[in-house]
Design a protein around this motif. Structure first.
Motif: not given
Length: 166
Positions: A121-128, A135-151
């Motif tokens: 799981q990666v925060l969507a804004g963590n582009e690096p 680069r290592f072959g991972f595929t992005e297979v989904g996006v979901h919402r999660r609260e982080v610090d109430g946001t």
């Protein structure tokens, strides 16, 4: 190289985890205190569904890899990681260690752990980190919402299968 984390690793793991840039890229962004860290370690150290490993780069401890969801006969697991950013920046080895950790984690997942699918799981804004995973072959297979610090934030699920890795 990856090795099981030990009790004497805990001070370094806490220091690395509390680095401001590591916290900013995590689902737990507050400064973690010693008591909270000790509770986490007590919960994970003997849990057969989880592993906490220390990544060694150029002969020194440089990061942490966690695996979870490792039930008996599991073929799919989740992973996460963080680095000793302060130490690696002093030596100029951040990028090399980052790639080395990813390579070691994938090798461990598909080797000793016997997984056929590795997810993260990666925060969507963590582009690096998203770029590194691609680069290592991972595929992005989904996006979901999660609260982080109430946001609510977008979280990207990444996946790599053993057949796609080979």
């Amino acid at each position: 190289m990856l090795r099981p984390a030990r009790d004497d690793d805990l001070p370094a793991l806490l220091r690395w985890r509390n680095h401001p840039r590591v916290r900013a890229a995590s689902f737990t962004t507050h400064v973690i205190g010693a008591t909270e860290h000790a509770r986490w370690w007590a919960a994970v150290r003997h849990d057969p569904a989880r592993r906490v490993l220390v990544y060694e780069h150029d002969g020194r401890d440089a990061g942490v890899v966690t695996f979870s969801g490792l039930a008996p006969a599991a073929t799919t697991g989740e992973w996460g990681f963080y680095l000793d950013l302060s130490g690696l920046e002093r030596t100029g080895a951040v990028l090399a260690a980052w790639a080395g950790l990813e390579r070691a984690a994938i090798g461990h997942a598909f080797g000793p752990l016997g997984l056929t699918t590795l997810r993260g799981q990666v925060l969507a804004g963590n582009e690096p980190v998203r770029r590194l995973h691609r680069r290592f072959g991972f595929t992005e297979v989904g996006v979901h919402r999660r609260e982080v610090d109430g946001t609510p934030v977008d979280v990207v699920t990444v996946e790599l299968t053993r057949k796609d890795h080979t």
